[in-house]
Structure formats: C-alpha cells, structure tokens
Write an enzyme that holds these catalytic residues in place. Structure first.
Site, short mmCIF file in Angstrom:
data_model
loop_
_atom_site.label_atom_id
_atom_site.label_comp_id
_atom_site.label_asym_id
_atom_site.label_seq_id
_atom_site.Cartn_x
_atom_site.Cartn_y
_atom_site.Cartn_z
N LYS A 111 0.82 -1.23 0.00
CA LYS A 111 0.00 0.00 0.00
C LYS A 111 0.85 1.27 0.00
O LYS A 111 0.34 2.34 -0.33
CB LYS A 111 -0.97 0.00 1.19
CG LYS A 111 -2.01 -1.13 1.05
CD LYS A 111 -3.34 -0.80 1.66
CE LYS A 111 -4.27 -2.00 1.63
NZ LYS A 111 -5.38 -1.90 0.71
N LYS A 192 -4.75 -10.19 -5.82
CA LYS A 192 -5.89 -10.46 -4.94
C LYS A 192 -7.08 -9.59 -5.33
O LYS A 192 -6.91 -8.41 -5.64
CB LYS A 192 -5.44 -10.12 -3.51
CG LYS A 192 -6.47 -10.28 -2.42
CD LYS A 192 -5.88 -9.85 -1.09
CE LYS A 192 -6.22 -8.43 -0.68
NZ LYS A 192 -7.57 -8.19 -0.20
N LYS A 195 -10.88 -4.38 -2.44
CA LYS A 195 -11.89 -3.33 -2.40
C LYS A 195 -11.37 -2.04 -2.98
O LYS A 195 -12.08 -1.33 -3.67
CB LYS A 195 -12.25 -3.07 -0.93
CG LYS A 195 -13.58 -3.63 -0.56
CD LYS A 195 -14.09 -3.04 0.72
CE LYS A 195 -13.94 -4.00 1.87
NZ LYS A 195 -12.84 -3.69 2.75
P1 ATP Z 1 -8.70 -3.16 0.74
O1 ATP Z 1 -8.64 -3.51 -0.71
O2 ATP Z 1 -9.30 -1.82 1.02
O3 ATP Z 1 -7.39 -3.37 1.44
P2 ATP Z 1 -9.91 -5.70 1.25
O4 ATP Z 1 -10.78 -6.02 0.11
O5 ATP Z 1 -8.59 -6.38 1.33
O6 ATP Z 1 -9.75 -4.15 1.39
P3 ATP Z 1 -10.68 -5.87 4.08
O7 ATP Z 1 -11.74 -5.05 4.63
O8 ATP Z 1 -9.31 -5.37 4.35
O9 ATP Z 1 -10.81 -6.06 2.50
O10 ATP Z 1 -10.83 -7.36 4.54
C1 ATP Z 1 -11.93 -7.98 5.17
C2 ATP Z 1 -11.67 -9.47 5.20
O11 ATP Z 1 -11.74 -10.00 3.86
C3 ATP Z 1 -10.28 -9.87 5.72
O12 ATP Z 1 -10.39 -10.99 6.55
C4 ATP Z 1 -9.51 -10.22 4.48
O13 ATP Z 1 -8.46 -11.15 4.72
C5 ATP Z 1 -10.61 -10.82 3.62
N1 ATP Z 1 -10.27 -10.71 2.20
C6 ATP Z 1 -10.02 -9.57 1.51
N2 ATP Z 1 -9.77 -9.83 0.23
C7 ATP Z 1 -9.86 -11.18 0.08
C8 ATP Z 1 -9.71 -12.07 -1.03
N3 ATP Z 1 -9.41 -11.59 -2.23
N4 ATP Z 1 -9.89 -13.38 -0.82
C9 ATP Z 1 -10.22 -13.87 0.41
N5 ATP Z 1 -10.37 -13.08 1.50
C10 ATP Z 1 -10.19 -11.74 1.35
#
Ligand code: ATP
Ligand code: LTN
Length: 335
Positions: A111, A192, A195
């Site tokens: 990040k 990955k 969001k």
């Molecule tokens: P950002 O992109 O803003 O960092 P994010 O999509 O990674 O956000 P978080 O709110 O940080 O989402 O994560 C919430 C939960 O979802 C965490 O337990 C994280 O490990 C899980 N998670 C996020 N992305 C994935 C993915 N691609 N596959 C499986 N689990 C995920």
C-alpha cells in the site's frame, strides 16, 4: 465457548473475496463461538478518504454484514471508533512493536509502494489491528490469507507483553477457509481481489446485479490450454475459478477438479456463475430491506458498541495495570 473476533474495512464495496474469505464464515461462527465483528473505520483512515463517503460506507458495510446473516442477537456487531479502547490500547502496544517488524509487513509494502507521502497511520495499521484482537481475549481470528502476517504479529506482541509484564493477553490464532482464502481478481488472477484497487471487471461485488455477476465470471481471464486443472502457478485463472466453485459449493478443490475434468473452461465458468449468483442473491435481497431503515441500524450498532465496550474496558485496565500505569485512585500492578 471460544471467543472469535474479526473486522472489515469500510474502504469500498464488499466483494466476493471478502464474502468467501471472511464474512460467510463469520455467519457460521456466530453459533459455534462467542463472536464479535467490527467495521474497522479507524483502519479506513490509513488511506486518503472522503468524510461523507466514509460515513455512508460504514453504514453500508454494517448493513451488508447483517444482510449476509450476522444477527446482533447472536453476535456483537459494532463500529471500531465507537469503542475508544481500541485507540488507547494501540498507544500502549506501539511501545512493544518495533519499527523493523512493521516495516516488514507486506500489506504496508504494497500500500505504500509508489506513494509520494506515506502516513504514520498506514505504518502503524497492524498495531491497531493487534489492539482490536487482544482487547477481547480473542482465541480465533477468521480472516483471508492476506491477514496471516498481521495475526502473527499480534501473537508476537501478545507474547512479548505477557513475557515482560506477566500474563495479560490471550494469544490468538488465525483461521482460514479450506478453499477461498485468497480469491484473485478475475481480470488479473495473479492479484488479490480487493476493495480499493480499481478493477471493476475483475471484482465481483456482493451487491452486483445477478446479470453483472454472471457476465464478470464468464469474461474471467483463463489460461492457455483447455484442461480445468488446479495449479495456481501455471493456471492462475482456472485455479481461481475452481477455488470459487469449491468454496461456494462447500466442497474440496479436488472434488471440483474432478467434476470439470475433461470439460471446456466454459462449463466451469457457467457453473461458477450459477453458484455465485445463488450465494449472493439472498444477501442482495435482504440488503434492500435493511437499508430502508438506517435508524434501526444505528440503534443496533449502539447496542453492539455498548456490549463491546463492557468487554474491552476491563482488558484495557488489566494491560494498564500490568504495565505499571498508575490507576486513578492510586491502584497499580503491585497493589
Ligand atoms: P482493501 O482492498 O481496502 O485493502 P480488502 O478487500 O482487502 O480491502 P478488508 O476489509 O481489508 O478487504 O478485509 C476484510 C476481510 O476479507 C479480511 O479478513 C480479508 O483477509 C478478507 N479478504 C479480503 N480480500 C480477500 C480475497 N481476495 N480473498 C479472500 N479473503 C479476502
Ligand atoms: N486488517 C484487516 C482488517 C482488520 C481486522 C482486524 C481483521 C482490522 N482489525 C482485527 C481481523 C481482526 C484487513 O485489512 N483486512
């Protein structure tokens, strides 16, 4: 009952990776565990934000969690900033975490890469997460694979504190889904699904219209060859689809592989589109009902915060006392 804690950031639209890696398991955990789930709005401040959007997204994520099946009568659902103990414990734990440790965190590296200016908050992010977890004497933290390193750090901080100041924190462990711990972007299956990285075609949103969900999956990037084999190194696109299929049917990757052996990729895509649409349909429908009553949501979140606070306050006090901070009225670790 073992205590479970986990969190999700209100940084963007909830996607299929969040749902499979975390949220759908939280729904199951509610009945097997004493469970707390948190919309971690303070963590959302570690990247640039728009205030009005943050407020709206905090409500939206909380509503989506309920739409997915979290029931405030069976778990504690709350917003992180409503419980000030999270920020307070962070300051104490900041003095046990080291610069070197935080610098090694891959999420920080990802990040901060290419950014002109990197906030102290982004750097300190894992210590706030450790505070979230340790404040509730948490045993298990259900997360996606990307959070493995952060939970390891939480364990190290807890053990270090306990070693220096006596038994204070429960040392938690992370739990991962058997399939779907790392759902990949459909257009770029070596990254990955996320969001905040903008990849509209590669990210299936929980609130996407069913037609849009099916279209995104049918247009997913696949690999050369035509064999539906699980091999994330050489076949990342197909492996991601097999992983989605296994996760959403509750089966194993090997079973999904067998089901599509000898078939074209198209058959796999059609099946994944179907199970995804069916998994998300009830969430989308329930969301529409719940979103119509924001006052009720605010009421439920206030109750959640009160419950969380009554659990967090004694743990914070325990940590303060063990660290030798003078308690108001004169009590300390030695009295
Ligand atoms: P950002 O992109 O803003 O960092 P994010 O999509 O990674 O956000 P978080 O709110 O940080 O989402 O994560 C919430 C939960 O979802 C965490 O337990 C994280 O490990 C899980 N998670 C996020 N992305 C994935 C993915 N691609 N596959 C499986 N689990 C995920
Ligand atoms: N860091 C996590 C979100 C998060 C979390 C937590 C997860 C914040 N606090 C406590 C589990 C437990 C993320 O980026 N997904």
């Amino acid at each position: 009952m073992p205590r479970v804690f986990s969190g999700i950031k209100p940084t963007g639209d909830m996607h299929l990776g969040n749902y499979i890696g975390a949220v759908s398991r939280w729904v199951e955990d509610q009945d097997r565990h004493d469970a707390l789930f948190c919309v971690v709005d303070l963590h959302a401040l570690t990247v640039p934000w728009n205030p009005a959007e943050l407020t709206a997204r905090t409500r939206e994520v909380a509503t989506l969690l309920m739409a997915a099946g979290l029931d405030p009568d069976r778990c504690t659902l709350f917003v992180q900033s409503h419980v000030p103990e999270h920020s307070i414990l962070t300051w104490l734990l900041n003095n046990l975490a080291t610069y070197g440790e935080l610098h090694r965190m891959t999420q920080f590296k990802d990040k901060s890469k290419g950014q002109e200016s990197v906030s102290v908050g982004l750097f300190d992010y894992p210590v706030l997460m450790a505070s979230d977890i340790l404040l509730y004497d948490t045993d298990e933290v259900p997360v996606g694979d990307d959070q493995r390193q952060h939970v390891e750090l939480t364990r190290d901080i807890a053990q270090r504190f306990n070693h220096r100041f006596g038994d204070t924190f429960v040392v938690p462990k992370a739990t991962f889904p058997p399939a779907g711990a790392r759902i990949m972007d459909l257009q770029n299956p070596t990254a990955k699904m996320s969001k905040s990285d903008v990849s509209p075609e590669g990210t299936v949103l929980v609130l996407d219209d069913p037609k849009v969900v099916a279209k995104k999956i049918k247009r997913a990037v696949t690999d050369s060859g035509s064999e539906a084999r699980y091999d994330p190194e050489t076949k990342p696109g197909v492996s991601n689809l097999l992983e989605l299929h296994a996760a959403l049917t509750g089966g194993t990757i090997a079973a999904s592989e067998r089901e599509f052996a000898g078939l074209q990729y198209g058959a796999l895509k059609t099946a994944v589109a179907e199970v995804t649409v069916e998994a998300l349909r009830p969430v989308r429908e329930r969301y529409a009902e719940l979103a119509a009553d924001p006052a009720e949501l605010d009421r439920l979140l206030a109750i959640g915060a009160e419950k969380a606070r009554s659990m967090a306050a004694p743990v914070l006090e325990r940590a303060y006392r063990h660290a030798g901070l003078l308690m108001p009225g004169g009590a300390s670790a030695t009295t």
